[in-house]
Design a protein around this motif. Structure first.
Motif, short mmCIF file in Angstrom:
data_model
loop_
_atom_site.label_atom_id
_atom_site.label_comp_id
_atom_site.label_asym_id
_atom_site.label_seq_id
_atom_site.Cartn_x
_atom_site.Cartn_y
_atom_site.Cartn_z
N VAL A 33 12.22 60.44 124.36
CA VAL A 33 11.23 61.23 125.09
C VAL A 33 10.01 61.56 124.22
CG1 VAL A 33 10.80 63.37 126.37
CG2 VAL A 33 13.02 62.22 126.55
N ARG A 34 10.24 62.24 123.08
CA ARG A 34 9.12 62.66 122.24
C ARG A 34 9.61 62.92 120.82
NH1 ARG A 34 8.78 68.22 121.54
NH2 ARG A 34 10.41 69.35 122.61
N ALA A 35 8.64 62.93 119.88
CA ALA A 35 8.95 63.23 118.48
C ALA A 35 7.73 63.85 117.82
CB ALA A 35 9.37 61.98 117.73
N ILE A 36 7.99 64.71 116.85
CA ILE A 36 6.93 65.30 116.04
C ILE A 36 7.32 65.08 114.58
CG2 ILE A 36 5.67 67.39 115.42
CD1 ILE A 36 6.44 68.50 118.21
N GLY A 37 6.44 64.45 113.83
CA GLY A 37 6.72 64.16 112.42
C GLY A 37 5.61 64.65 111.52
N LYS A 38 5.91 64.72 110.23
CA LYS A 38 4.96 65.29 109.26
C LYS A 38 4.88 64.41 108.02
CE LYS A 38 6.15 68.80 106.46
NZ LYS A 38 6.51 70.15 106.01
N ARG A 39 3.68 64.36 107.47
CA ARG A 39 3.44 63.69 106.19
C ARG A 39 2.33 64.42 105.45
NH1 ARG A 39 4.60 59.26 102.64
NH2 ARG A 39 2.89 59.31 101.18
N THR A 40 2.61 64.76 104.18
CA THR A 40 1.57 65.29 103.30
C THR A 40 1.16 64.18 102.36
OG1 THR A 40 2.47 67.53 103.44
CG2 THR A 40 1.00 67.05 101.58
N PHE A 41 -0.12 63.85 102.37
CA PHE A 41 -0.65 62.79 101.52
C PHE A 41 -1.06 63.40 100.18
CE2 PHE A 41 -1.01 61.13 105.79
CZ PHE A 41 -0.51 59.84 105.62
N THR A 42 -0.57 62.80 99.10
CA THR A 42 -0.81 63.35 97.76
C THR A 42 -1.49 62.33 96.87
OG1 THR A 42 1.25 62.56 96.73
CG2 THR A 42 1.38 64.62 98.01
N SER A 43 -1.91 62.80 95.70
CA SER A 43 -2.57 61.90 94.73
C SER A 43 -1.65 60.78 94.26
CB SER A 43 -3.07 62.71 93.53
OG SER A 43 -1.99 63.34 92.88
N ASN A 44 -0.36 60.90 94.50
CA ASN A 44 0.58 59.84 94.11
C ASN A 44 0.57 58.66 95.07
OD1 ASN A 44 1.49 61.35 91.90
ND2 ASN A 44 3.01 62.41 93.16
N ASP A 45 -0.02 58.79 96.24
CA ASP A 45 -0.04 57.69 97.20
C ASP A 45 -0.85 56.52 96.66
OD1 ASP A 45 1.54 58.63 99.47
OD2 ASP A 45 -0.01 60.16 99.71
N PHE A 46 -0.25 55.34 96.72
CA PHE A 46 -0.78 54.14 96.07
C PHE A 46 -2.18 53.75 96.51
CE2 PHE A 46 1.24 52.53 99.89
CZ PHE A 46 0.40 51.51 100.30
N PHE A 47 -2.53 54.01 97.75
CA PHE A 47 -3.80 53.51 98.30
C PHE A 47 -5.02 54.32 97.86
CE2 PHE A 47 -1.25 55.85 101.37
CZ PHE A 47 -2.02 56.99 101.55
N PHE A 48 -4.81 55.54 97.38
CA PHE A 48 -5.96 56.37 96.99
C PHE A 48 -6.73 55.81 95.80
CE2 PHE A 48 -3.94 60.25 99.10
CZ PHE A 48 -4.81 60.21 100.17
#
Length: 152
Positions: A33-48
Motif C-alpha cells: 500500500v505505502r511506505a515512508i523511508g529516510k536517508r541522511t546524506f553525509t560527507s561520506n557519500d561517494f558521489f559528493f
C-alpha cells in the motif's frame, strides 16, 4: 503495518549494500500500500567528491534510486512477494523542485498505484524539513529470486 525498521532490518528486506544502499530506515510501511523511508546524506557519500567539489549536491539519479528502494520495501514486505527481486524499469514525470545537499535528511513517501503483470508503479514525494523537493512515478519489474541463480 511495520514501523521504525532500522538498517539491519532494511538489509534483510533489500538486496542493496553500501555504497549503493540509500535507505537508512523505513519509518512506516503498509505492505502493498505505502511506505515512508529516510536517508541522511553525509560527507561520506561517494558521489559528493565529484558532484560537485566545494558545492555538494545529491544527484537526481541517487534520489530516484532512493525512491525506488523505499518503494520496493512495500512489495518485499508483503507475504506474497517476499521471494521477489526488483529492477528499476522506469521513471515518469519525475521533477526536482529543490536541491538536496550534504547533511540533509530526505523523507520518501511512497504510495502503490498499481502492481500487475510483475510491474509495480508507485507515486513518490520526497521532502526535506517538510518541504517538497522532488516527486514522480517509479516503476519496477519484479521476478522470482530463484530464477536469477544468485544467492540473496
Amino acid at each position: 503495518m511495520y514501523r521504525n525498521l532500522g538498517i539491519d532490518k532494511v538489509k534483510e528486506i533489500l538486496p542493496h549494500r553500501e555504497p549503493f544502499l540509500f535507505v537508512d530506515e523505513i519509518l512506516e510501511v503498509e505492505p502493498g500500500v505505502r511506505a515512508i523511508g529516510k536517508r541522511t546524506f553525509t560527507s561520506n557519500d561517494f558521489f559528493f567528491k565529484g558532484h560537485f567539489p566545494n558545492f555538494p549536491i545529491v544527484p537526481g539519479v541517487i534520489l530516484i534510486e532512493f525512491s525506488a528502494q523505499v518503494s520496493a520495501s512495500m512489495i518485499l514486505l508483503h507475504d506474497e512477494y517476499k521471494n521477489l527481486f526488483g529492477y528499476l524499469s522506469g521513471v515518469e514525470n519525475f521533477k526536482f523542485v529543490k536541491k538536496v545537499q550534504e547533511g540533509d535528511t530526505v523523507i520518501a513517501k511512497c504510495e502503490m498505484l498499481d502492481f500487475r503483470h510483475s510491474v509495480a508503479k508507485s507515486k513518490v514525494e520526497l521532502f526535506v524539513n517538510d518541504t517538497l523537493i522532488a516527486m514522480g512515478i517509479i516503476k519496477a519489474f519484479f521476478v522470482n529470486k530463484n530464477s536469477l541463480g544468485g544467492e540473496f
